[in-house]
Design a protein around this motif. Structure first.
Motif, PDB file in Angstrom:
ATOM      1  N   ARG A  98       0.854  -1.183   0.000  1.00 43.29           N
ATOM      2  CA  ARG A  98       0.000   0.000   0.000  1.00 43.29           C
ATOM      3  C   ARG A  98       0.888   1.229   0.000  1.00 43.29           C
ATOM      4  O   ARG A  98       1.888   1.297   0.706  1.00 43.29           O
ATOM      5  CB  ARG A  98      -0.906   0.015   1.217  1.00 43.29           C
ATOM      6  N   LYS A  99       0.496   2.228  -0.783  1.00 42.77           N
ATOM      7  CA  LYS A  99       1.290   3.451  -0.899  1.00 42.77           C
ATOM      8  C   LYS A  99       1.232   4.271   0.388  1.00 42.77           C
ATOM      9  O   LYS A  99       2.212   4.868   0.808  1.00 42.77           O
ATOM     10  CB  LYS A  99       0.783   4.271  -2.085  1.00 42.77           C
ATOM     11  N   LYS A 100       0.075   4.281   1.025  1.00 38.09           N
ATOM     12  CA  LYS A 100      -0.110   5.092   2.225  1.00 38.09           C
ATOM     13  C   LYS A 100       0.799   4.597   3.341  1.00 38.09           C
ATOM     14  O   LYS A 100       0.771   3.436   3.724  1.00 38.09           O
ATOM     15  CB  LYS A 100      -1.578   5.014   2.662  1.00 38.09           C
ATOM     16  N   GLY A 101       1.623   5.497   3.833  1.00 33.53           N
ATOM     17  CA  GLY A 101       2.524   5.157   4.930  1.00 33.53           C
ATOM     18  C   GLY A 101       3.760   4.382   4.520  1.00 33.53           C
ATOM     19  O   GLY A 101       4.561   4.000   5.369  1.00 33.53           O
ATOM     20  N   TYR A 102       3.947   4.146   3.218  1.00 29.20           N
ATOM     21  CA  TYR A 102       5.107   3.369   2.767  1.00 29.20           C
ATOM     22  C   TYR A 102       6.381   4.208   2.809  1.00 29.20           C
ATOM     23  O   TYR A 102       6.409   5.330   2.329  1.00 29.20           O
ATOM     24  CB  TYR A 102       4.872   2.854   1.339  1.00 29.20           C
ATOM     25  N   LYS A 103       7.429   3.636   3.397  1.00 29.12           N
ATOM     26  CA  LYS A 103       8.752   4.261   3.386  1.00 29.12           C
ATOM     27  C   LYS A 103       9.767   3.171   3.086  1.00 29.12           C
ATOM     28  O   LYS A 103       9.797   2.160   3.795  1.00 29.12           O
ATOM     29  CB  LYS A 103       9.060   4.912   4.733  1.00 29.12           C
ATOM     30  N   PRO A 104      10.588   3.368   2.067  1.00 27.35           N
ATOM     31  CA  PRO A 104      11.595   2.331   1.755  1.00 27.35           C
ATOM     32  C   PRO A 104      12.658   2.255   2.839  1.00 27.35           C
ATOM     33  O   PRO A 104      12.982   3.251   3.488  1.00 27.35           O
ATOM     34  CB  PRO A 104      12.192   2.804   0.429  1.00 27.35           C
ATOM     35  N   LEU A 105      13.179   1.068   3.033  1.00 28.93           N
ATOM     36  CA  LEU A 105      14.258   0.861   3.998  1.00 28.93           C
ATOM     37  C   LEU A 105      15.605   1.050   3.304  1.00 28.93           C
ATOM     38  O   LEU A 105      15.682   0.995   2.078  1.00 28.93           O
ATOM     39  CB  LEU A 105      14.159  -0.554   4.586  1.00 28.93           C
ATOM     40  N   PRO A 106      16.675   1.257   4.071  1.00 30.00           N
ATOM     41  CA  PRO A 106      18.002   1.400   3.447  1.00 30.00           C
ATOM     42  C   PRO A 106      18.401   0.122   2.708  1.00 30.00           C
ATOM     43  O   PRO A 106      17.899  -0.965   2.995  1.00 30.00           O
ATOM     44  CB  PRO A 106      18.933   1.643   4.638  1.00 30.00           C
ATOM     45  N   LEU A 107      19.321   0.266   1.765  1.00 28.27           N
ATOM     46  CA  LEU A 107      19.835  -0.889   1.029  1.00 28.27           C
ATOM     47  C   LEU A 107      20.855  -1.636   1.871  1.00 28.27           C
ATOM     48  O   LEU A 107      21.576  -1.032   2.668  1.00 28.27           O
ATOM     49  CB  LEU A 107      20.507  -0.429  -0.272  1.00 28.27           C
ATOM     50  N   ARG A 108      20.906  -2.944   1.684  1.00 24.13           N
ATOM     51  CA  ARG A 108      21.962  -3.744   2.327  1.00 24.13           C
ATOM     52  C   ARG A 108      23.153  -3.758   1.369  1.00 24.13           C
ATOM     53  O   ARG A 108      23.023  -4.146   0.209  1.00 24.13           O
ATOM     54  CB  ARG A 108      21.485  -5.172   2.591  1.00 24.13           C
ATOM     55  N   ARG A 109      24.301  -3.308   1.820  1.00 26.50           N
ATOM     56  CA  ARG A 109      25.488  -3.200   0.975  1.00 26.50           C
ATOM     57  C   ARG A 109      26.303  -4.487   1.044  1.00 26.50           C
ATOM     58  O   ARG A 109      26.641  -4.951   2.123  1.00 26.50           O
ATOM     59  CB  ARG A 109      26.341  -2.016   1.424  1.00 26.50           C
ATOM     60  N   VAL A 110      26.556  -5.069  -0.115  1.00 29.81           N
ATOM     61  CA  VAL A 110      27.453  -6.230  -0.209  1.00 29.81           C
ATOM     62  C   VAL A 110      28.445  -5.956  -1.336  1.00 29.81           C
ATOM     63  O   VAL A 110      28.166  -5.174  -2.238  1.00 29.81           O
ATOM     64  CB  VAL A 110      26.691  -7.553  -0.473  1.00 29.81           C
ATOM     65  N   LEU A 122      27.226  -3.657  -4.310  1.00 23.21           N
ATOM     66  CA  LEU A 122      25.824  -3.897  -4.669  1.00 23.21           C
ATOM     67  C   LEU A 122      24.942  -3.424  -3.526  1.00 23.21           C
ATOM     68  O   LEU A 122      25.251  -3.654  -2.360  1.00 23.21           O
ATOM     69  CB  LEU A 122      25.567  -5.385  -4.882  1.00 23.21           C
ATOM     70  N   GLY A 123      23.839  -2.788  -3.864  1.00 24.17           N
ATOM     71  CA  GLY A 123      22.845  -2.396  -2.868  1.00 24.17           C
ATOM     72  C   GLY A 123      21.622  -3.284  -3.016  1.00 24.17           C
ATOM     73  O   GLY A 123      21.009  -3.311  -4.078  1.00 24.17           O
ATOM     74  N   ILE A 124      21.291  -4.028  -1.985  1.00 18.91           N
ATOM     75  CA  ILE A 124      20.173  -4.980  -2.059  1.00 18.91           C
ATOM     76  C   ILE A 124      18.979  -4.430  -1.296  1.00 18.91           C
ATOM     77  O   ILE A 124      19.032  -4.274  -0.070  1.00 18.91           O
ATOM     78  CB  ILE A 124      20.588  -6.354  -1.489  1.00 18.91           C
ATOM     79  N   PRO A 125      17.880  -4.137  -2.010  1.00 18.06           N
ATOM     80  CA  PRO A 125      16.676  -3.651  -1.321  1.00 18.06           C
ATOM     81  C   PRO A 125      15.929  -4.791  -0.634  1.00 18.06           C
ATOM     82  O   PRO A 125      16.163  -5.963  -0.917  1.00 18.06           O
ATOM     83  CB  PRO A 125      15.835  -3.049  -2.454  1.00 18.06           C
ATOM     84  N   THR A 126      15.026  -4.444   0.252  1.00 18.82           N
ATOM     85  CA  THR A 126      14.183  -5.452   0.897  1.00 18.82           C
ATOM     86  C   THR A 126      13.198  -6.016  -0.118  1.00 18.82           C
ATOM     87  O   THR A 126      12.981  -5.438  -1.186  1.00 18.82           O
ATOM     88  CB  THR A 126      13.386  -4.840   2.068  1.00 18.82           C
ATOM     89  N   MET A 127      12.595  -7.135   0.218  1.00 21.69           N
ATOM     90  CA  MET A 127      11.613  -7.760  -0.672  1.00 21.69           C
ATOM     91  C   MET A 127      10.440  -6.808  -0.934  1.00 21.69           C
ATOM     92  O   MET A 127       9.964  -6.682  -2.057  1.00 21.69           O
ATOM     93  CB  MET A 127      11.090  -9.067  -0.058  1.00 21.69           C
TER      94      MET A 127
END
Length: 199
Positions: A98-110, A122-127
């Protein structure tokens, strides 16, 4: 109308295995075709309305989650450590888009090793972030494909290197066609933090 009817079945009792994928794909495809037609007519207001309809529909959300879990990186978690490997987690994922209240999390760096001995970051986003990207790609891709240069081949769906080579042959085989081709590559430009200085 079909998209709204599908969204009506979008409840907490929904199970991942009960999704009618043929119908979901058909709904998404029809909305994408309508977006393309609106853009071709110059009706941007209608195109935006259809995009909102697509990103809020059950079919769009389900297709976005499916795209993420069918990707080869599906077992690679982001900073939250979450992967969607059970039907229940996939169902929760569809419900959570849902768009409402959505905030992306930081990328996991590998860092992965390159052939020359250096490491590539590489920056790995959450699912969830990947699924939100996939969902909005479903709405943006029809416009990008409609308005993009017809001779652009990089990172385009259903376009390959062979298509670019064929177009080059057609353009260069004519009498009076250019005699020179410039090929440029800025090696490692985007591997460096200093690339921002080029802006």
């Amino acid at each position: 109308m079909e998209a709204k009817a599908t969204a009506a079945t979008f409840g907490h009792d929904m199970a991942w295995h009960d999704v009618d994928w043929a119908k979901a794909n058909r709904v998404v495809r029809r909305l994408q075709v309508r977006i393309v037609k609106a853009v071709q007519k110059g009706d941007w207001r209608k195109a935006r309305r259809l995009q909102r309809l697509l990103t809020r529909s059950f079919s769009g959300r389900a297709c976005a989650v499916r795209r993420v879990i069918e990707n080869q990186e599906k077992k690679t978690p982001g900073v939250d450590g979450e992967t969607w490997n059970t039907p229940e987690s996939k169902t929760r994922a569809v419900l959570s888009l849902r768009k409402k209240g959505y905030k992306p999390l930081p990328l996991r760096r590998v860092y992965i090793p390159k052939a020359n001995g250096k490491q590539r970051p590489l920056g790995i986003p959450t699912m969830k972030d990947r699924a939100m990207q996939a969902l909005h790609l479903l709405a943006l891709e029809p416009i990008a494909e409609t308005t993009a240069d017809s001779n652009s081949y990089g990172f385009r769906r259903n376009r390959r290197t062979h298509d670019a080579a064929e177009q080059l042959f057609i353009n260069l085989a004519r009498k009076g066609s250019p005699k020179w081709i410039l090929d440029a590559d800025i090696t490692g430009c985007f591997d460096q933090a200093s690339w921002y200085s080029f802006r």
